[in-house]
Design an enzyme around this catalytic site. Structure first.
Site, PDB file in Angstrom:
ATOM      1  N   ASP A   1     -22.783   4.601  18.225  1.00 14.52           N
ATOM      2  CA  ASP A   1     -23.061   5.083  19.578  1.00 14.52           C
ATOM      3  C   ASP A   1     -23.945   6.322  19.121  1.00 14.52           C
ATOM      4  O   ASP A   1     -24.142   6.795  18.177  1.00 14.52           O
ATOM      5  CB  ASP A   1     -21.831   5.713  20.310  1.00 14.52           C
ATOM      6  CG  ASP A   1     -21.081   6.566  19.759  1.00 14.52           C
ATOM      7  OD1 ASP A   1     -20.872   6.545  18.453  1.00 14.52           O
ATOM      8  OD2 ASP A   1     -20.943   7.754  20.340  1.00 14.52           O
ATOM      9  N   GLU A   2     -24.995   6.607  20.163  1.00 10.83           N
ATOM     10  CA  GLU A   2     -25.815   7.695  20.391  1.00 10.83           C
ATOM     11  C   GLU A   2     -26.651   7.846  18.703  1.00 10.83           C
ATOM     12  O   GLU A   2     -26.576   8.914  18.131  1.00 10.83           O
ATOM     13  CB  GLU A   2     -25.119   9.013  20.477  1.00 10.83           C
ATOM     14  CG  GLU A   2     -24.241   8.783  21.922  1.00 10.83           C
ATOM     15  CD  GLU A   2     -23.491  10.157  22.095  1.00 10.83           C
ATOM     16  OE1 GLU A   2     -23.600  10.610  23.236  1.00 10.83           O
ATOM     17  OE2 GLU A   2     -22.764  10.697  21.254  1.00 10.83           O
ATOM     18  N   VAL A   3     -27.238   6.719  18.363  1.00  9.04           N
ATOM     19  CA  VAL A   3     -27.894   6.761  17.246  1.00  9.04           C
ATOM     20  C   VAL A   3     -29.472   7.250  17.460  1.00  9.04           C
ATOM     21  O   VAL A   3     -30.218   6.335  18.093  1.00  9.04           O
ATOM     22  CB  VAL A   3     -27.860   5.609  16.587  1.00  9.04           C
ATOM     23  CG1 VAL A   3     -28.704   5.462  15.122  1.00  9.04           C
ATOM     24  CG2 VAL A   3     -26.298   4.945  16.165  1.00  9.04           C
TER      25      VAL A   3
ATOM     26  N   HIS B   1     -23.684  10.361  13.946  1.00  5.82           N
ATOM     27  CA  HIS B   1     -22.351  11.310  13.996  1.00  5.82           C
ATOM     28  C   HIS B   1     -21.968  11.220  12.610  1.00  5.82           C
ATOM     29  O   HIS B   1     -20.756  10.965  12.396  1.00  5.82           O
ATOM     30  CB  HIS B   1     -21.436  10.741  14.787  1.00  5.82           C
ATOM     31  CG  HIS B   1     -21.589  10.648  16.382  1.00  5.82           C
ATOM     32  ND1 HIS B   1     -21.577  11.764  17.209  1.00  5.82           N
ATOM     33  CD2 HIS B   1     -22.217   9.972  17.110  1.00  5.82           C
ATOM     34  CE1 HIS B   1     -21.759  11.628  18.294  1.00  5.82           C
ATOM     35  NE2 HIS B   1     -22.551  10.345  18.585  1.00  5.82           N
TER      36      HIS B   1
END
Length: 490
Positions: free
Chosen positions: A321-323, A268
């Site tokens: 998160d969401e890597v 992100h």
């Protein structure tokens, strides 16, 4: 199902009204969040159009004007710009003002500050004053909000009335962390809009504004240590200066709201490379941030150094998160670095998060990370870590069993951008589900509703946040939800 649930709720409210103990009721009471203890009478008072604030007997000097300004805001909420020009009947009891006694002279908004209060509104007296007693000014602010909810404009008499005196209300929040997330990366929110959100939070006694400042879409905040970072803003005008951020934090603090800043690393973060392209793994593969480049961590250190001059809250949020680590294994120089250090991509993810944590701790912060960090390497996280649950249920109980702290925001219940999330879910999302050990319960700091910004902007953020956020606020603010929760989830 919805009709049955509403009926059940009404029946349970009737039960709550007859309860004794800490949630003793007083019939139907239109207060939100519901205070811990309420008693009332049957007398109607008129409220003076020139309501006075008295601080006689208070240990708090109010040098910053926190109490005085809160009182003025409360009066404005009560009046609602109506013309208060009716005639006071001779002999009718008129409430002349509110007397506030704060025991502590300190107004630092530390995490866990005492927010309790006692509000008393007598039915007789000359002059007639409501009485607020609180340990800190922030408890007094909550009491003023509760007082405002007791007052109503009488459209026939053109006066403010307060029904059911005498009142005695005692309250303290259930959890110390009661948050609302806003997202200024997906859609820029002007400073006045952010301030309006802060104002609205106080009506439901929420006390943490989680500011998700930057993401892959834009980097709108000025960082003096690395001035090209905000080249990643949407436009020249859709930015926040360093002083804007200070202003927002000070505005929030005067209303009893802490501001939690977030940078979401290592994923992100595509927008970071607009100003500093070397933060990208390559021009063709732009996130997550380059784990092999020491400059990446120098930039994080600079950001957090600047943050420490603005954001005085105990915590900083580092995301995590969401890597998607595929860029690390497909970019030649990072792949070589991984081989040199004997790491695979999962090892590198852990390395990045833990190194960022150490930087934050060096600046005096405790860390909050999204739950993927715990799910992947929870035993390696620093013990100052707070795990932010968002993916689903059952995580908080595992986090506290491991001895770490937790904040609950599971997306199926408390994500405000999920417009299909039902009101039943907002009311019944219990942060302490399956956590029975009192010491482990203390590790659940509270909960947060999340207003992600992909599909909202300044034109509709408030009507999307409310009223559903108020339902969650009741759950994390009021201990009296324990009376109705078990039957609601049957």
């Amino acid at each position: 199902m919805a009709s049955a649930l509403r009926l059940r709720l009404l029946l349970l409210l009737a039960v709550a009204a007859a309860a004794t103990g800490p949630c003793a009721g007083a019939g139907r009471v239109d207060l939100w969040p519901m205070p811990a203890s309420v008693t009332r009478g049957a007398q109607t008072l008129l409220v003076s159009r020139d309501l006075k604030l008295s601080t006689a007997g208070s240990s708090y000097a109010d040098g910053k004007g926190i109490l005085k300004e809160a009182f003025q805001r409360m009066v404005a909420v009560v009046d609602l710009d109506h013309a208060i020009n009716g005639t006071y009947s001779q002999g009718a009891p008129v409430l002349a003002g509110v007397r506030v006694a704060v025991r502590s002279p300190n107004d630092e908004l530390n995490f866990g500050v005492d927010e309790s209060y006692k509000l008393s509104v007598p039915a007789t007296g000359n002059p007639l004053y409501a009485q607020i007693e609180a340990q800190t000014v922030y408890g007094a602010l909550h009491a003023l909000e509760t007082f405002s909810q007791l007052c109503n404009f009488d459209f026939n008499a053109n006066l403010i009335e307060l029904h059911s005196a005498p009142w005695t209300i005692v309250d303290a929040p259930r959890f110390p962390y009661r948050g609302l997330l806003i997202d200024t990366s997906r859609h820029y929110l002007p400073v006045p809009v952010i301030k309006s959100v802060i104002d609205s939070m106080t009506f439901s006694k929420l006390n943490v504004l989680h500011w998700h400042i930057v993401d892959e879409q834009s980097f709108p905040l000025q960082i003096p240590s690395y001035p090209k970072l905000w080249n990643g803003a949407y436009s020249y005008s859709e930015r926040y200066t360093f002083d804007d951020a200070i202003d927002i934090v000070q505005y929030a603090e005067k209303r009893g709201v802490n501001v939690l800043a977030e940078i979401d690393v290592p994923g992100h973060a595509l927008s970071w490379g607009v100003g500093y392209p070397s933060l990208w793994p390559s021009a063709a593969c732009k996130e997550p941030l380059d784990v092999s480049n020491d400059f990446t961590f120098q930039v994080i250190d600079g950001i957090l150094s600047d943050f420490s001059k603005i954001f005085k809250f105990k915590f900083v949020h580092l995301g995590g998160d969401e890597v998607n680590t595929s860029c690390w294994t497909t970019t030649r120089h990072i792949k070589s670095w991984l081989l040199q250090h004997g790491m695979n991509e999962s090892d590198a993810y852990r390395y990045f998060v833990l190194r960022a944590q150490k930087i934050a701790i060096s600046h005096g912060y405790d860390i909050i990370n999204w739950e993927e960090t715990f799910n992947n390497f929870g035993d390696k996280l620093d013990r100052k870590t707070v795990v932010h649950n968002w993916l689903g249920s059952g995580v908080a109980e595992k986090v506290v069993a491991a001895g770490l702290r937790c904040i609950v925001s599971n997306q199926d219940k408390w994500y405000l951008d999920h417009l299909d999330a039902t009101w039943e879910g907002f009311y019944t999302n219990e942060p302490l589900t399956n956590i029975y050990n009192p010491e482990q319960q203390k590790l659940v700091l509270g909960g947060e509703v999340c207003m992600w910004g992909e599909h909202i902007d300044a034109s509709d953020i408030q009507q999307t946040i409310w009223p559903r956020a108020a339902a969650a606020a009741g759950m994390i603010s009021s201990i009296c939800f324990d009376l109705i929760l078990p039957a609601l989830i049957l």
